[in-house]
Design a protein around this motif. Structure first.
Motif, PDB file in Angstrom:
ATOM      1  N   TYR A 147       0.835  -1.202   0.000  1.00 57.23           N
ATOM      2  CA  TYR A 147       0.000   0.000   0.000  1.00 57.23           C
ATOM      3  C   TYR A 147       0.873   1.257   0.000  1.00 57.23           C
ATOM      4  CZ  TYR A 147      -4.083  -2.949   0.889  1.00 57.23           C
ATOM      5  OH  TYR A 147      -5.080  -3.888   0.796  1.00 57.23           O
ATOM      6  N   ARG A 148       2.042   1.197   0.605  1.00 57.02           N
ATOM      7  CA  ARG A 148       2.977   2.326   0.520  1.00 57.02           C
ATOM      8  C   ARG A 148       3.411   2.541  -0.923  1.00 57.02           C
ATOM      9  NH1 ARG A 148       7.348   1.358   5.304  1.00 57.02           N
ATOM     10  NH2 ARG A 148       5.882   0.791   6.923  1.00 57.02           N
ATOM     11  N   TYR A 149       3.673   1.435  -1.622  1.00 53.45           N
ATOM     12  CA  TYR A 149       4.047   1.537  -3.033  1.00 53.45           C
ATOM     13  C   TYR A 149       2.894   2.135  -3.837  1.00 53.45           C
ATOM     14  CZ  TYR A 149       5.476   0.238  -7.737  1.00 53.45           C
ATOM     15  OH  TYR A 149       5.802   0.278  -9.058  1.00 53.45           O
ATOM     16  N   MET A 150       1.672   1.710  -3.535  1.00 54.39           N
ATOM     17  CA  MET A 150       0.502   2.292  -4.202  1.00 54.39           C
ATOM     18  C   MET A 150       0.447   3.791  -3.961  1.00 54.39           C
ATOM     19  SD  MET A 150      -2.552  -0.469  -3.539  1.00 54.39           S
ATOM     20  CE  MET A 150      -3.814   0.739  -3.822  1.00 54.39           C
ATOM     21  N   LEU A 151       0.716   4.202  -2.714  1.00 54.57           N
ATOM     22  CA  LEU A 151       0.705   5.629  -2.381  1.00 54.57           C
ATOM     23  C   LEU A 151       1.743   6.376  -3.214  1.00 54.57           C
ATOM     24  CD1 LEU A 151      -0.234   7.989  -0.532  1.00 54.57           C
ATOM     25  CD2 LEU A 151       1.629   7.338   0.986  1.00 54.57           C
ATOM     26  N   ALA A 152       2.937   5.803  -3.330  1.00 53.86           N
ATOM     27  CA  ALA A 152       3.986   6.457  -4.115  1.00 53.86           C
ATOM     28  C   ALA A 152       3.577   6.588  -5.581  1.00 53.86           C
ATOM     29  CB  ALA A 152       5.285   5.676  -3.996  1.00 53.86           C
ATOM     30  N   THR A 153       2.966   5.555  -6.141  1.00 49.73           N
ATOM     31  CA  THR A 153       2.555   5.635  -7.542  1.00 49.73           C
ATOM     32  C   THR A 153       1.429   6.648  -7.730  1.00 49.73           C
ATOM     33  OG1 THR A 153       1.018   3.772  -7.338  1.00 49.73           O
ATOM     34  CG2 THR A 153       3.265   3.271  -8.056  1.00 49.73           C
ATOM     35  N   ILE A 154       0.527   6.725  -6.765  1.00 53.74           N
ATOM     36  CA  ILE A 154      -0.563   7.713  -6.855  1.00 53.74           C
ATOM     37  C   ILE A 154       0.009   9.130  -6.802  1.00 53.74           C
ATOM     38  CG2 ILE A 154      -2.556   8.667  -5.640  1.00 53.74           C
ATOM     39  CD1 ILE A 154      -3.250   5.758  -4.835  1.00 53.74           C
ATOM     40  N   GLY A 179      -1.112  -3.639  -5.456  1.00 54.02           N
ATOM     41  CA  GLY A 179      -2.140  -3.484  -4.425  1.00 54.02           C
ATOM     42  C   GLY A 179      -3.205  -4.559  -4.508  1.00 54.02           C
ATOM     43  N   PHE A 180      -3.602  -4.910  -5.712  1.00 54.67           N
ATOM     44  CA  PHE A 180      -4.602  -5.960  -5.884  1.00 54.67           C
ATOM     45  C   PHE A 180      -4.063  -7.305  -5.409  1.00 54.67           C
ATOM     46  CE2 PHE A 180      -6.656  -9.282  -8.441  1.00 54.67           C
ATOM     47  CZ  PHE A 180      -7.965  -9.085  -8.046  1.00 54.67           C
ATOM     48  N   GLY A 181      -2.832  -7.622  -5.794  1.00 53.21           N
ATOM     49  CA  GLY A 181      -2.233  -8.897  -5.386  1.00 53.21           C
ATOM     50  C   GLY A 181      -2.081  -9.015  -3.885  1.00 53.21           C
ATOM     51  N   ALA A 182      -1.595  -7.966  -3.258  1.00 50.18           N
ATOM     52  CA  ALA A 182      -1.425  -7.988  -1.797  1.00 50.18           C
ATOM     53  C   ALA A 182      -2.774  -8.076  -1.093  1.00 50.18           C
ATOM     54  CB  ALA A 182      -0.675  -6.746  -1.338  1.00 50.18           C
ATOM     55  N   THR A 183      -3.756  -7.379  -1.609  1.00 53.13           N
ATOM     56  CA  THR A 183      -5.083  -7.415  -0.995  1.00 53.13           C
ATOM     57  C   THR A 183      -5.675  -8.810  -1.050  1.00 53.13           C
ATOM     58  OG1 THR A 183      -5.478  -5.103  -1.549  1.00 53.13           O
ATOM     59  CG2 THR A 183      -7.408  -6.458  -1.115  1.00 53.13           C
ATOM     60  N   VAL A 184      -5.580  -9.461  -2.189  1.00 46.38           N
ATOM     61  CA  VAL A 184      -6.124 -10.812  -2.323  1.00 46.38           C
ATOM     62  C   VAL A 184      -5.396 -11.775  -1.382  1.00 46.38           C
ATOM     63  CG1 VAL A 184      -6.334 -12.762  -3.921  1.00 46.38           C
ATOM     64  CG2 VAL A 184      -6.985 -10.476  -4.658  1.00 46.38           C
ATOM     65  N   LEU A 229      -3.547 -11.076   1.429  1.00 46.83           N
ATOM     66  CA  LEU A 229      -3.756 -10.769   2.844  1.00 46.83           C
ATOM     67  C   LEU A 229      -5.195 -10.996   3.279  1.00 46.83           C
ATOM     68  CD1 LEU A 229      -1.551  -7.587   3.165  1.00 46.83           C
ATOM     69  CD2 LEU A 229      -1.106  -9.840   4.141  1.00 46.83           C
ATOM     70  N   LYS A 230      -6.122 -10.768   2.377  1.00 43.48           N
ATOM     71  CA  LYS A 230      -7.532 -10.988   2.714  1.00 43.48           C
ATOM     72  C   LYS A 230      -7.784 -12.462   3.003  1.00 43.48           C
ATOM     73  CE  LYS A 230     -12.095  -9.570   1.289  1.00 43.48           C
ATOM     74  NZ  LYS A 230     -12.929  -8.918   0.316  1.00 43.48           N
ATOM     75  N   GLN A 250     -13.251  -5.053   5.650  1.00 42.77           N
ATOM     76  CA  GLN A 250     -13.488  -3.714   5.106  1.00 42.77           C
ATOM     77  C   GLN A 250     -12.165  -3.018   4.766  1.00 42.77           C
ATOM     78  OE1 GLN A 250     -15.802  -1.737   8.084  1.00 42.77           O
ATOM     79  NE2 GLN A 250     -17.704  -2.768   7.518  1.00 42.77           N
ATOM     80  N   PHE A 251     -11.141  -3.233   5.614  1.00 43.10           N
ATOM     81  CA  PHE A 251      -9.829  -2.644   5.374  1.00 43.10           C
ATOM     82  C   PHE A 251      -9.273  -3.091   4.026  1.00 43.10           C
ATOM     83  CE2 PHE A 251      -5.176  -3.013   5.654  1.00 43.10           C
ATOM     84  CZ  PHE A 251      -4.842  -1.702   5.934  1.00 43.10           C
ATOM     85  N   PHE A 252      -9.328  -4.385   3.767  1.00 44.78           N
ATOM     86  CA  PHE A 252      -8.784  -4.886   2.509  1.00 44.78           C
ATOM     87  C   PHE A 252      -9.682  -4.551   1.321  1.00 44.78           C
ATOM     88  CE2 PHE A 252      -6.535  -7.752   5.519  1.00 44.78           C
ATOM     89  CZ  PHE A 252      -5.273  -7.232   5.274  1.00 44.78           C
ATOM     90  N   ASN A 253     -10.978  -4.437   1.537  1.00 41.64           N
ATOM     91  CA  ASN A 253     -11.860  -3.989   0.452  1.00 41.64           C
ATOM     92  C   ASN A 253     -11.551  -2.548   0.067  1.00 41.64           C
ATOM     93  OD1 ASN A 253     -13.191  -6.419   0.183  1.00 41.64           O
ATOM     94  ND2 ASN A 253     -14.853  -5.855   1.563  1.00 41.64           N
TER      95      ASN A 253
END
Length: 143
Positions: free
Chosen positions: A56-63, A114-119, A121-122, A134-137
């Motif tokens: 998610y930190r990487y996602m933040l950096a890309t955003i 982000g999608f891969g990590a979410t799947v 970790l969820k 809800q956090f991972f959604n």
């Protein structure tokens, strides 16, 4: 037979698309950075935030890179609308082309990571708490 004429995208349409891109990136940034969850086990309470997950930190950096690039391109487009000339002339076309490719790849890798990590970790935290679900959604929505 006449050759087909090339269509040139209007600077107004370009500006509207850049503003729309900025809005979507800003919404993603807000969803991602405000994402938290709490898990209570026995007498302990654990709070997880978006920055506890490296992906998610990487996602933040890309955003953030996407927002910076979109703002830069918006300034170029506003300059073109106000003066009628493109800043930098023809060499800016090459910059636009290659920079658009790089930024799109960066944003795509952020979304995919982000999608891969979410799947993953969820599935690990499945059945523990509805707040983790809800956090991972929300993490999936932030991509």
């Amino acid at each position: 037979m006449a050759p087909p004429h090339s269509t040139v995208v209007s600077p107004v349409v370009t500006l509207l698309l850049k503003v729309l891109t900025f809005v979507f990136l800003l919404i993603s940034l807000i969803i991602l950075t405000t994402n938290t969850a709490t898990l209570s086990i026995c007498l302990s309470t654990f709070k997880i935030r978006f920055n506890d997950v490296y992906t998610y930190r990487y996602m933040l950096a890309t955003i953030v890179m996407g927002i910076a690039y979109t703002l830069l391109q918006t300034v170029f487009t506003i300059y073109q609308l106000s003066t009628g000339n493109r800043l930098g002339g023809d060499c800016l076309f090459q910059f636009d082309f290659y920079a658009d490719k790089v930024i799109s790849y960066i944003l795509a890798t952020g979304a995919a990571a982000g999608f891969g990590a979410t799947v993953d970790l969820k599935s690990v935290f499945e059945g523990t708490s509805s707040s983790f679900d809800q956090f991972f959604n929300k993490g999936k929505a932030g991509r």
